[in-house]
Motif scaffolding. Sequence first.
Motif, PDB file in Angstrom:
ATOM      1  N   GLU A  36     -80.150 -85.281 -25.816  1.00  0.00           N
ATOM      2  CA  GLU A  36     -80.624 -84.617 -27.033  1.00  0.00           C
ATOM      3  C   GLU A  36     -80.418 -85.543 -28.232  1.00  0.00           C
ATOM      4  O   GLU A  36     -79.354 -86.138 -28.391  1.00  0.00           O
ATOM      5  N   GLY A  37     -81.454 -85.684 -29.043  1.00  0.00           N
ATOM      6  CA  GLY A  37     -81.394 -86.551 -30.214  1.00  0.00           C
ATOM      7  C   GLY A  37     -82.121 -87.862 -30.028  1.00  0.00           C
ATOM      8  O   GLY A  37     -82.363 -88.581 -30.994  1.00  0.00           O
ATOM      9  N   VAL A  38     -82.468 -88.206 -28.783  1.00  0.00           N
ATOM     10  CA  VAL A  38     -83.228 -89.434 -28.527  1.00  0.00           C
ATOM     11  C   VAL A  38     -84.704 -89.122 -28.727  1.00  0.00           C
ATOM     12  O   VAL A  38     -85.272 -88.274 -28.041  1.00  0.00           O
ATOM     13  N   ALA A  39     -85.321 -89.817 -29.689  1.00  0.00           N
ATOM     14  CA  ALA A  39     -86.743 -89.605 -29.977  1.00  0.00           C
ATOM     15  C   ALA A  39     -87.624 -90.482 -29.102  1.00  0.00           C
ATOM     16  O   ALA A  39     -88.766 -90.141 -28.820  1.00  0.00           O
ATOM     17  N   GLY A  40     -87.107 -91.624 -28.681  1.00  0.00           N
ATOM     18  CA  GLY A  40     -87.904 -92.514 -27.851  1.00  0.00           C
ATOM     19  C   GLY A  40     -87.162 -93.791 -27.559  1.00  0.00           C
ATOM     20  O   GLY A  40     -86.044 -94.015 -28.023  1.00  0.00           O
ATOM     21  N   SER A  79     -82.419 -99.954 -25.956  1.00  0.00           N
ATOM     22  CA  SER A  79     -82.855 -99.867 -27.353  1.00  0.00           C
ATOM     23  C   SER A  79     -83.531 -98.523 -27.559  1.00  0.00           C
ATOM     24  O   SER A  79     -84.504 -98.204 -26.872  1.00  0.00           O
ATOM     25  N   VAL A  80     -82.992 -97.730 -28.497  1.00  0.00           N
ATOM     26  CA  VAL A  80     -83.492 -96.373 -28.691  1.00  0.00           C
ATOM     27  C   VAL A  80     -83.850 -96.096 -30.149  1.00  0.00           C
ATOM     28  O   VAL A  80     -83.356 -96.738 -31.067  1.00  0.00           O
ATOM     29  N   VAL A  81     -84.699 -95.088 -30.299  1.00  0.00           N
ATOM     30  CA  VAL A  81     -85.033 -94.525 -31.595  1.00  0.00           C
ATOM     31  C   VAL A  81     -84.469 -93.107 -31.573  1.00  0.00           C
ATOM     32  O   VAL A  81     -84.711 -92.350 -30.628  1.00  0.00           O
ATOM     33  N   LEU A  82     -83.662 -92.776 -32.587  1.00  0.00           N
ATOM     34  CA  LEU A  82     -83.030 -91.463 -32.642  1.00  0.00           C
ATOM     35  C   LEU A  82     -83.688 -90.565 -33.670  1.00  0.00           C
ATOM     36  O   LEU A  82     -84.351 -91.031 -34.593  1.00  0.00           O
ATOM     37  N   GLN A  83     -83.473 -89.271 -33.507  1.00  0.00           N
ATOM     38  CA  GLN A  83     -83.944 -88.308 -34.496  1.00  0.00           C
ATOM     39  C   GLN A  83     -82.992 -88.331 -35.685  1.00  0.00           C
ATOM     40  O   GLN A  83     -81.779 -88.487 -35.516  1.00  0.00           O
ATOM     41  N   GLY A 120     -84.231 -97.543 -34.637  1.00  0.00           N
ATOM     42  CA  GLY A 120     -85.050 -96.780 -35.569  1.00  0.00           C
ATOM     43  C   GLY A 120     -84.648 -95.324 -35.611  1.00  0.00           C
ATOM     44  O   GLY A 120     -83.842 -94.858 -34.800  1.00  0.00           O
ATOM     45  N   ILE A 121     -85.226 -94.625 -36.597  1.00  0.00           N
ATOM     46  CA  ILE A 121     -84.971 -93.205 -36.790  1.00  0.00           C
ATOM     47  C   ILE A 121     -86.302 -92.517 -37.024  1.00  0.00           C
ATOM     48  O   ILE A 121     -87.161 -93.037 -37.745  1.00  0.00           O
ATOM     49  N   VAL A 122     -86.463 -91.339 -36.420  1.00  0.00           N
ATOM     50  CA  VAL A 122     -87.655 -90.521 -36.633  1.00  0.00           C
ATOM     51  C   VAL A 122     -87.228 -89.309 -37.447  1.00  0.00           C
ATOM     52  O   VAL A 122     -86.263 -88.634 -37.115  1.00  0.00           O
ATOM     53  N   PHE A 123     -87.958 -89.038 -38.522  1.00  0.00           N
ATOM     54  CA  PHE A 123     -87.675 -87.870 -39.344  1.00  0.00           C
ATOM     55  C   PHE A 123     -88.317 -86.646 -38.724  1.00  0.00           C
ATOM     56  O   PHE A 123     -89.426 -86.715 -38.194  1.00  0.00           O
ATOM     57  N   GLN A 124     -87.638 -85.514 -38.799  1.00  0.00           N
ATOM     58  CA  GLN A 124     -88.124 -84.266 -38.207  1.00  0.00           C
ATOM     59  C   GLN A 124     -89.514 -83.895 -38.720  1.00  0.00           C
ATOM     60  O   GLN A 124     -90.370 -83.516 -37.957  1.00  0.00           O
ATOM     61  N   SER A 125     -89.732 -84.016 -40.037  1.00  0.00           N
ATOM     62  CA  SER A 125     -91.000 -83.604 -40.625  1.00  0.00           C
ATOM     63  C   SER A 125     -92.096 -84.647 -40.439  1.00  0.00           C
ATOM     64  O   SER A 125     -93.256 -84.363 -40.677  1.00  0.00           O
ATOM     65  N   GLU A 126     -91.717 -85.831 -40.032  1.00  0.00           N
ATOM     66  CA  GLU A 126     -92.695 -86.915 -39.873  1.00  0.00           C
ATOM     67  C   GLU A 126     -92.537 -87.524 -38.488  1.00  0.00           C
ATOM     68  O   GLU A 126     -92.155 -88.671 -38.348  1.00  0.00           O
ATOM     69  N   LYS A 127     -92.857 -86.777 -37.457  1.00  0.00           N
ATOM     70  CA  LYS A 127     -92.642 -87.216 -36.081  1.00  0.00           C
ATOM     71  C   LYS A 127     -93.330 -88.544 -35.776  1.00  0.00           C
ATOM     72  O   LYS A 127     -92.867 -89.310 -34.960  1.00  0.00           O
ATOM     73  N   GLU A 128     -94.424 -88.838 -36.437  1.00  0.00           N
ATOM     74  CA  GLU A 128     -95.176 -90.055 -36.144  1.00  0.00           C
ATOM     75  C   GLU A 128     -94.592 -91.283 -36.824  1.00  0.00           C
ATOM     76  O   GLU A 128     -94.894 -92.397 -36.460  1.00  0.00           O
ATOM     77  N   ARG A 129     -93.733 -91.078 -37.841  1.00  0.00           N
ATOM     78  CA  ARG A 129     -93.246 -92.203 -38.633  1.00  0.00           C
ATOM     79  C   ARG A 129     -91.857 -92.621 -38.186  1.00  0.00           C
ATOM     80  O   ARG A 129     -90.912 -91.849 -38.239  1.00  0.00           O
ATOM     81  N   VAL A 130     -91.726 -93.834 -37.741  1.00  0.00           N
ATOM     82  CA  VAL A 130     -90.431 -94.372 -37.344  1.00  0.00           C
ATOM     83  C   VAL A 130     -89.958 -95.298 -38.451  1.00  0.00           C
ATOM     84  O   VAL A 130     -90.699 -96.151 -38.921  1.00  0.00           O
ATOM     85  N   VAL A 131     -88.725 -95.119 -38.875  1.00  0.00           N
ATOM     86  CA  VAL A 131     -88.187 -95.932 -39.950  1.00  0.00           C
ATOM     87  C   VAL A 131     -87.129 -96.860 -39.370  1.00  0.00           C
ATOM     88  O   VAL A 131     -86.133 -96.409 -38.822  1.00  0.00           O
TER      89      VAL A 131
END
Length: 145
Positions: A36-40, A79-83, A120-131
Amino acid sequence: MDDIADMEYELTEHGTVHIADEVIQIIAGLATSEVEGVAGMSGSFAGGLTESLTGRRNLGKGVRVEFTENDRSCVIDISVVLQFGVNIPDTSYQIQERVKNSVESMTGLSVARVNVQIVGIVFQSEKERVVDADQFERAERNPQL
């Protein structure tokens, strides 16, 4: 440590079993994606291009495996991108535990280390945008972006 194409086990006098590093990458990738918390997962540009061209999900994306031939053990880099908003140390620990347990139970290999890199981090409201770190710094300097 050397990267080798596969790990070989001599089980009995009947023969051997080869485990390709891609198999371990897939096991580790699936275990990571269940936390839980791993976006990709984050892979190379070439891997992402191949995935988009073939339309098939690369389950080993963002995972690198190194074997030590004599010890029958491996080191796994992920290497992961988290929420946004997750506890990074707790989530990373869960990734390490899940990957270690999955790989060891399914392959019989010993996992010496699981190194987690947050890319990276993915914002809840912007699922497509990785920062990533560079984008975050630019946004802090210029909030209008």
